[in-house]
Motif scaffolding. Structure first.
Motif, PDB file in Angstrom:
ATOM      1  N   ILE A  96       0.976  -1.195   0.121  1.00  0.00           N
ATOM      2  CA  ILE A  96       0.018  -0.083  -0.053  1.00  0.00           C
ATOM      3  C   ILE A  96       0.865   1.242  -0.115  1.00  0.00           C
ATOM      4  N   ALA A  97       0.572   2.262  -0.984  1.00  0.00           N
ATOM      5  CA  ALA A  97       1.309   3.474  -0.771  1.00  0.00           C
ATOM      6  C   ALA A  97       0.287   4.600  -0.949  1.00  0.00           C
ATOM      7  N   PHE A  98       0.486   5.651   0.016  1.00  0.00           N
ATOM      8  CA  PHE A  98      -0.201   6.929   0.219  1.00  0.00           C
ATOM      9  C   PHE A  98       0.359   7.981  -0.400  1.00  0.00           C
ATOM     10  N   VAL A  99       0.096   8.654  -1.377  1.00  0.00           N
ATOM     11  CA  VAL A  99       0.863   9.404  -2.024  1.00  0.00           C
ATOM     12  C   VAL A  99      -0.047  10.707  -2.495  1.00  0.00           C
ATOM     13  N   PRO A 100       0.451  12.238  -2.204  1.00  0.00           N
ATOM     14  CA  PRO A 100      -0.159  13.326  -2.438  1.00  0.00           C
ATOM     15  C   PRO A 100      -0.367  13.406  -3.842  1.00  0.00           C
ATOM     16  N   LEU A 101      -1.878  13.936  -3.990  1.00  0.00           N
ATOM     17  CA  LEU A 101      -2.465  14.483  -5.343  1.00  0.00           C
ATOM     18  C   LEU A 101      -3.038  15.484  -5.070  1.00  0.00           C
ATOM     19  N   ASP A 102      -2.518  16.943  -5.114  1.00  0.00           N
ATOM     20  CA  ASP A 102      -2.791  18.158  -4.674  1.00  0.00           C
ATOM     21  C   ASP A 102      -3.414  18.964  -5.841  1.00  0.00           C
ATOM     22  N   PRO A 103      -4.741  19.212  -5.888  1.00  0.00           N
ATOM     23  CA  PRO A 103      -5.289  20.171  -7.006  1.00  0.00           C
ATOM     24  C   PRO A 103      -4.819  21.637  -6.883  1.00  0.00           C
ATOM     25  N   ARG A 104      -4.341  21.890  -5.881  1.00  0.00           N
ATOM     26  CA  ARG A 104      -3.841  23.383  -5.648  1.00  0.00           C
ATOM     27  C   ARG A 104      -2.694  23.785  -6.743  1.00  0.00           C
ATOM     28  N   GLN A 105      -1.985  22.561  -7.012  1.00  0.00           N
ATOM     29  CA  GLN A 105      -0.858  22.844  -7.915  1.00  0.00           C
ATOM     30  C   GLN A 105      -1.099  22.962  -9.268  1.00  0.00           C
ATOM     31  N   GLU A 106      -2.264  22.844  -9.701  1.00  0.00           N
ATOM     32  CA  GLU A 106      -2.804  23.106 -11.099  1.00  0.00           C
ATOM     33  C   GLU A 106      -2.121  22.392 -12.098  1.00  0.00           C
ATOM     34  N   GLU A 107      -1.506  22.770 -13.043  1.00  0.00           N
ATOM     35  CA  GLU A 107      -0.669  22.324 -14.132  1.00  0.00           C
ATOM     36  C   GLU A 107       0.522  21.264 -13.760  1.00  0.00           C
ATOM     37  N   PHE A 108       0.906  21.477 -12.324  1.00  0.00           N
ATOM     38  CA  PHE A 108       1.946  20.413 -11.569  1.00  0.00           C
ATOM     39  C   PHE A 108       1.401  19.499 -10.632  1.00  0.00           C
ATOM     40  N   ALA A 109       0.090  19.286 -10.814  1.00  0.00           N
ATOM     41  CA  ALA A 109      -0.656  18.417  -9.782  1.00  0.00           C
ATOM     42  C   ALA A 109      -0.155  16.918  -9.745  1.00  0.00           C
ATOM     43  N   PHE A 110      -0.137  16.670 -11.174  1.00  0.00           N
ATOM     44  CA  PHE A 110       0.269  15.114 -11.409  1.00  0.00           C
ATOM     45  C   PHE A 110       1.849  14.596 -11.292  1.00  0.00           C
ATOM     46  N   ASP A 111       2.676  15.706 -11.213  1.00  0.00           N
ATOM     47  CA  ASP A 111       3.903  15.400 -11.416  1.00  0.00           C
ATOM     48  C   ASP A 111       4.373  14.526 -10.547  1.00  0.00           C
ATOM     49  N   GLY A 112       4.159  14.878  -9.122  1.00  0.00           N
ATOM     50  CA  GLY A 112       4.963  13.966  -7.991  1.00  0.00           C
ATOM     51  C   GLY A 112       4.398  12.462  -7.975  1.00  0.00           C
ATOM     52  N   MET A 113       3.044  12.336  -8.488  1.00  0.00           N
ATOM     53  CA  MET A 113       2.512  10.904  -8.423  1.00  0.00           C
ATOM     54  C   MET A 113       3.139  10.460  -9.594  1.00  0.00           C
ATOM     55  N   ASP A 114       3.169  10.786 -10.854  1.00  0.00           N
ATOM     56  CA  ASP A 114       3.922  10.322 -12.033  1.00  0.00           C
ATOM     57  C   ASP A 114       5.258   9.818 -11.517  1.00  0.00           C
ATOM     58  N   ILE A 115       5.940  10.563 -10.887  1.00  0.00           N
ATOM     59  CA  ILE A 115       7.248  10.096 -10.850  1.00  0.00           C
ATOM     60  C   ILE A 115       7.429   9.074  -9.577  1.00  0.00           C
ATOM     61  N   PHE A 116       6.497   8.970  -8.730  1.00  0.00           N
ATOM     62  CA  PHE A 116       6.299   7.945  -7.687  1.00  0.00           C
ATOM     63  C   PHE A 116       5.986   6.630  -8.441  1.00  0.00           C
ATOM     64  N   LEU A 117       5.032   6.756  -9.334  1.00  0.00           N
ATOM     65  CA  LEU A 117       4.588   5.333 -10.019  1.00  0.00           C
ATOM     66  C   LEU A 117       5.611   4.890 -11.153  1.00  0.00           C
ATOM     67  N   GLU A 118       6.799   5.835 -11.505  1.00  0.00           N
ATOM     68  CA  GLU A 118       7.744   5.351 -12.319  1.00  0.00           C
ATOM     69  C   GLU A 118       8.838   4.814 -11.562  1.00  0.00           C
ATOM     70  N   THR A 119       8.969   5.192 -10.273  1.00  0.00           N
ATOM     71  CA  THR A 119      10.071   4.853  -9.414  1.00  0.00           C
ATOM     72  C   THR A 119       9.830   3.598  -8.599  1.00  0.00           C
ATOM     73  N   ALA A 120       8.724   3.291  -8.099  1.00  0.00           N
ATOM     74  CA  ALA A 120       8.374   2.216  -7.013  1.00  0.00           C
ATOM     75  C   ALA A 120       7.014   1.779  -7.489  1.00  0.00           C
ATOM     76  N   GLU A 121       6.841   0.372  -6.994  1.00  0.00           N
ATOM     77  CA  GLU A 121       5.767  -0.419  -7.237  1.00  0.00           C
ATOM     78  C   GLU A 121       4.766  -0.443  -6.002  1.00  0.00           C
TER      79      GLU A 121
END
Length: 256
Positions: free
Chosen positions: A190-215
């Motif tokens: 189980i992974a709990f990962v931020p997905l914050d709409p306040r970041q607008e155009e950058f909101a998906f970037d952290g999640m994308d990188i986590f999913l590319e990095t770990a399983e």
């Protein structure tokens, strides 16, 4: 003095499977994980907490001192219960915590890039450095020949903002990727990962990188400030992502 209040009305039923696991979304970045022998409470600050079964061990994690991750109500859990382990980021006021926690409970303050072994709790806790405050947690709980592996990011995220300078955002990305490299190839249940709409155009970037990095077998988005629609937007734009839980209402329990 901290006392019991309304959040303690909801009861959790017993596990139906010895190897099962339940995750309850409490609100914001707060989650409760339940295995056969343990409760793991992460970053509680809002929502209904259960009446915990006394035969299970309880470990309470706080990633940092921001009020949307840390509610002193967690110290009320010790009343009428033995042997809680509190794992707190070192930026939380030590004196205050020590005054609120009884001697029969364990209090562990943690810092980034360390490994802590909770022998009695059959748990190993690893930490990453947050790009905001405090730490992220990697937790492995052993029960017999079964291991449960969790990742809770706290506020470790790629915090890029349109109003910030390019230099600031580039530095933020470098710091975030440096921490992600520490978990490259790791596998979590189980992974709990931020997905914050306040970041607008950058909101998906952290999640994308986590999913590319770990399983992770299941990814729970968090820190979306009562706007779960961002999860559906993310999944619509990332149809290849099949392991994300589409959270809707607080208090819901998911069984695995």
């Amino acid at each position: 003095k901290t006392t019991h209040t309304a959040p303690y009305r909801h009861k959790i039923r017993r596990m139906e499977s010895e190897n099962g696991m339940k995750i309850t979304y409490l609100g914001h970045s707060g989650f409760l994980a339940e295995t056969k022998g343990h409760y793991l409470l992460f970053d509680y600050y809002t929502g209904k907490l259960p009446v915990f079964l006394p035969e299970k061990k309880l470990i309470v994690f706080v990633s940092h001192s921001h009020q949307d991750h840390y509610n002193k109500e967690i110290y009320a859990l010790q009343h009428g219960r033995q042997g809680i382990t509190y794992v707190l980021s070192k930026d939380i006021r030590r004196k205050q915590a020590e005054e609120l926690i009884g001697k029969e409970h364990e209090l562990l303050f943690v810092k980034a890039h360390e490994v802590y072994r909770l022998e009695e709790d059959e748990a190993v806790v690893e930490t990453l450095r947050s790009t905001d405050a405090g730490v992220a947690y990697l937790v492995t709980v052993s029960e017999g020949d079964k291991k449960y592996r969790f990742y809770h990011a706290g506020d470790l995220n790629l915090w890029k903002w349109a109003e910030e300078t390019k230099a600031h955002n580039n530095n933020m990305e470098a710091n975030f990727r440096r921490e992600m490299d520490r978990i490259r190839g790791r596998r979590f249940d189980i992974a709990f990962v931020p997905l914050d709409p306040r970041q607008e155009e950058f909101a998906f970037d952290g999640m994308d990188i986590f999913l590319e990095t770990a399983e992770a077998k299941a990814v729970f988005p968090m820190h979306f400030w009562k706007h779960p629609e961002i999860i559906r937007t993310y999944l619509a734009k990332r149809p290849q992502v099949k392991n994300m839980v589409s959270l809707r209402e607080e208090g819901r329990t998911y069984e695995f």
